[in-house]
Design a protein around this motif. Structure first.
Motif, PDB file in Angstrom:
ATOM      1  N   ILE A 396       1.036  -1.230  -0.149  1.00 55.50           N
ATOM      2  CA  ILE A 396      -0.163   0.008  -0.002  1.00 55.50           C
ATOM      3  C   ILE A 396       1.058   1.345  -0.045  1.00 55.50           C
ATOM      4  O   ILE A 396       0.773   2.233  -0.739  1.00 55.50           O
ATOM      5  N   TYR A 397       2.013   1.179   0.732  1.00 52.95           N
ATOM      6  CA  TYR A 397       2.881   2.444   0.866  1.00 52.95           C
ATOM      7  C   TYR A 397       3.488   2.582  -0.354  1.00 52.95           C
ATOM      8  O   TYR A 397       3.467   3.714  -0.921  1.00 52.95           O
ATOM      9  N   GLU A 402       6.235   5.167  -4.397  1.00 54.97           N
ATOM     10  CA  GLU A 402       6.838   4.931  -5.774  1.00 54.97           C
ATOM     11  C   GLU A 402       5.784   4.659  -6.891  1.00 54.97           C
ATOM     12  O   GLU A 402       5.847   3.271  -7.437  1.00 54.97           O
ATOM     13  N   PRO A 403       5.062   5.666  -7.162  1.00 57.54           N
ATOM     14  CA  PRO A 403       4.116   5.097  -8.078  1.00 57.54           C
ATOM     15  C   PRO A 403       4.530   4.982  -9.619  1.00 57.54           C
ATOM     16  O   PRO A 403       3.816   4.523 -10.421  1.00 57.54           O
ATOM     17  N   ALA A 415      -5.432   3.066  -7.126  1.00 65.12           N
ATOM     18  CA  ALA A 415      -5.243   3.010  -5.595  1.00 65.12           C
ATOM     19  C   ALA A 415      -6.127   2.772  -4.718  1.00 65.12           C
ATOM     20  O   ALA A 415      -6.034   1.872  -3.710  1.00 65.12           O
ATOM     21  N   ALA A 416      -7.509   2.700  -5.280  1.00 63.58           N
ATOM     22  CA  ALA A 416      -8.663   2.211  -4.550  1.00 63.58           C
ATOM     23  C   ALA A 416      -8.498   0.618  -4.346  1.00 63.58           C
ATOM     24  O   ALA A 416      -8.767   0.110  -3.437  1.00 63.58           O
ATOM     25  N   ILE A 421      -7.930  -4.656  -1.724  1.00 66.87           N
ATOM     26  CA  ILE A 421      -7.583  -5.828  -1.869  1.00 66.87           C
ATOM     27  C   ILE A 421      -6.198  -6.001  -0.785  1.00 66.87           C
ATOM     28  O   ILE A 421      -6.191  -6.880   0.186  1.00 66.87           O
ATOM     29  N   GLY A 422      -5.236  -4.891  -0.872  1.00 71.23           N
ATOM     30  CA  GLY A 422      -4.243  -5.170   0.095  1.00 71.23           C
ATOM     31  C   GLY A 422      -4.689  -4.770   1.605  1.00 71.23           C
ATOM     32  O   GLY A 422      -4.269  -5.344   2.462  1.00 71.23           O
ATOM     33  N   GLY A 423      -5.719  -3.683   1.682  1.00 66.08           N
ATOM     34  CA  GLY A 423      -6.422  -3.599   3.045  1.00 66.08           C
ATOM     35  C   GLY A 423      -7.042  -4.775   3.766  1.00 66.08           C
ATOM     36  O   GLY A 423      -7.185  -5.195   4.837  1.00 66.08           O
TER      37      GLY A 423
END
Length: 542
Positions: A396-397, A402-403, A415-416, A421-423
């Motif tokens: 997530i970070y 580093e987008p 990002a959502a 998913i990561g959340g």
């Protein structure tokens, strides 16, 4: 279970993508599926369907998709060390890779107990087999003999361990899994009596029985290891389409194997008689007895034993090699960097062996083999979950820090999508971590307070240890091989702005050689704080 530490050779990295959906799916199923923990969930009967599905949605699929993005964005050697270190600095990356190694070390006595039970059930007398498998001294003897045999094989190098693990996985996991499901279906088709109650209302768990969720939380770690094959995403044809399809297929197959295998045990063994270490073998024996061929259960017992040997062999070598590689980059004292003539990290393997031997003695001290098995399993789970929490947080970070780093595969939805998913994986891992500290009501573990204290002490010890080692690192620990092996983190490259996880100037000074303090070299401060190499990448010149 998996470590997320595998790497590809330069030749393989340059090869044209060749992996299709089916191949990737099979690789992931093989990495994740194990029959060892099915009896623990068989106590829940149809409710296990809910737990398996919940864990797949909140853990299995997030692990696979998030690890794929991390592996394609940062494919350099180091695996989870690289991913977490890129986000939060090498201190936390070192913690992550150390946890992979130590959880596998603690895992060995539990999986080898399963191997000892399998070996005990080779005999024709089930009563005698059960008594032998419950004997603490027999268990310790077989656990240590198997472990040190696997260690000796690993000392011979990668080729020897890879051959054993390959055939052990096929003979001892894949074939027995399919056979268990077929036996359960045949048993039902013959209209024989079953030991569980059927009905859709039995699928939803009783949430008022909070203590019953403890063993269910261990299902999350049934799915551990999907990140191991994430590094192969770049070898897939059209990875943005191929990999998600492969993950979906592998997830469905994995859930079906676990659900149907668990239910097969549930229908033939009464809930009150389920034993965490014996019931899988008893199920095979009862199924074959019902079909008039009880002798076949001895064949399956041998196969399961070979599966344990294969699994342990690959896990003895993998995490140790990964930790050794990171250590040579300057994170472990020279003693732990030693390799033998076959390239095996000999000193790490010996230290690991002594730790496994010590842990095996818990089977004598604790009230029963089953209690020791449960405590070690839960400690393994909590340590591995800490690593997963770091991995999800890093993914997530890095979407924000580093987008623009190229990723051959991205978690869909921008990002959502990563937050969802990561959340989900992060929350699922946190829930499982908390539940792991509640003493299970199904197993006698002695004093509940002692059970909790052992788990808390184990977690504190094994988290504090790598952080302490990191704080005491020295410039002399870095080797030439380590410098060549490791590429810089993106934030360490020329033009990088450094990292918020970097030590302070005071911390940095503590790690500089005396000559460097007197005669500092020009150049920017490095996040690792290795003073003599200020102005250079901590893993060497680039």
């Amino acid at each position: 279970m998996g470590s997320g530490t595998a790497t590809r050779s330069p030749a393989r990295r340059a090869a044209a993508p060749t992996l299709g959906v089916l191949t990737l799916a099979i690789m992931n199923v093989t990495a994740v599926v194990s029959l060892r923990g099915l009896p623990a969930e068989a106590e829940y009967g149809l409710t296990s369907i809910f737990y398996y599905t919940f864990a797949a949605v909140f853990f299995l699929i997030p692990v696979a998709l998030v690890a794929a993005e991390l592996a394609t964005g940062w494919p350099e050697k180091g695996g989870v060390f690289r991913w977490v270190g890129e986000a939060f600095g090498p201190r936390w990356g070192f913690l992550a890779i150390f946890l992979v190694w130590v959880e596998s070390t603690i895992w060995f006595p539990t999986v080898l107990t399963y191997g000892a039970v399998s070996l005990a059930f080779v005999g024709p007398d089930q009563t005698w087999d059960k008594a032998l498998s419950s004997n603490k001294f027999y268990t310790i003897l077989i656990v240590l003999a198997l472990y040190w045999a696997a260690t000796l094989v690993t000392m011979r190098g990668l080729k020897a361990s890879a051959t054993i693990s390959k055939w052990g996985g096929l003979i001892g996991t894949i074939i027995p899994a399919g056979l268990l499901i077929v036996l359960g279906a045949t048993y039902l088709a013959q209209g024989r009596p079953i030991q569980i109650q059927l009905g859709w209302d039995k699928v939803i768990p009783d949430f008022t029985q909070f203590g019953n969720l403890v063993l269910a939380a261990s299902i999350f770690l049934f799915y551990a290891g999907m990140e191991m094959n994430a590094i192969h995403v770049k070898e897939a044809r059209n990875p943005n389409r191929t990999y998600p399809l492969a993950i979906l297929m592998a997830s469905v197959v994995t859930v079906l194997v676990f659900v149907l295998g668990t239910l097969a045990i549930s229908i033939i063994i009464p809930k009150t008689q389920i034993n965490l270490t014996q019931s899988l073998l008893v199920s095979y024996r009862d199924f074959f007895k019902a079909l008039g061929a009880p002798w076949l259960s001895s064949v399956v017992a041998v196969a399961l034993f070979l599966g344990v040997l294969g699994s342990v062999t690959v896990w003895v070598s993998g995490p140790s090699a990964a930790l050794g590689a990171v250590g040579r980059a300057g994170y472990l004292p020279p003693f732990f960097q030693r390799h033998n003539k076959h390239g095996a990290p000999s000193h790490i393997l010996l230290v690991q062996g002594m730790l496994v031997t010590f842990l095996a003695l818990m089977f004598v001290i604790l009230p029963s083999v089953q209690a020791a098995y449960q405590i070690l399993s839960q400690l393994t789970s909590t340590l591995y979950l800490i690593m997963y929490i770091l991995m999800f947080a890093a993914a997530i970070y890095l979407r924000y820090s580093e987008p623009h780093t190229p990723r051959a595969y991205r978690v869909p939805g921008g990002a959502a999508g990563m937050w969802v998913i990561g959340g989900a994986g992060l929350i699922g891992a946190l829930i499982a971590f908390v539940l792991s500290f509640i003493p299970p009501s199904q197993i006698k573990v002695g004093s509940p307070m002692t059970y909790v204290l052992i788990l808390v002490a184990g977690n504190v010890l094994f988290v504090a240890l790598p952080l302490f080692v990191y704080s005491r690192r020295k410039a002399a620990w870095r080797t030439a091989a380590g410098s060549r092996d490791f590429a810089p983190f993106n934030w360490e490259k020329p033009g990088g702005l450094g990292h918020p996880g970097a030590p302070s100037l005071d911390e940095e000074a503590e790690h500089e050689a005396p000559a460097t303090r007197d005669h500092p070299l020009p150049g920017r401060r490095t996040p690792d704080g290795f003073g003599p190499d200020a102005g250079r990448h901590p893993y060497g010149d680039h």
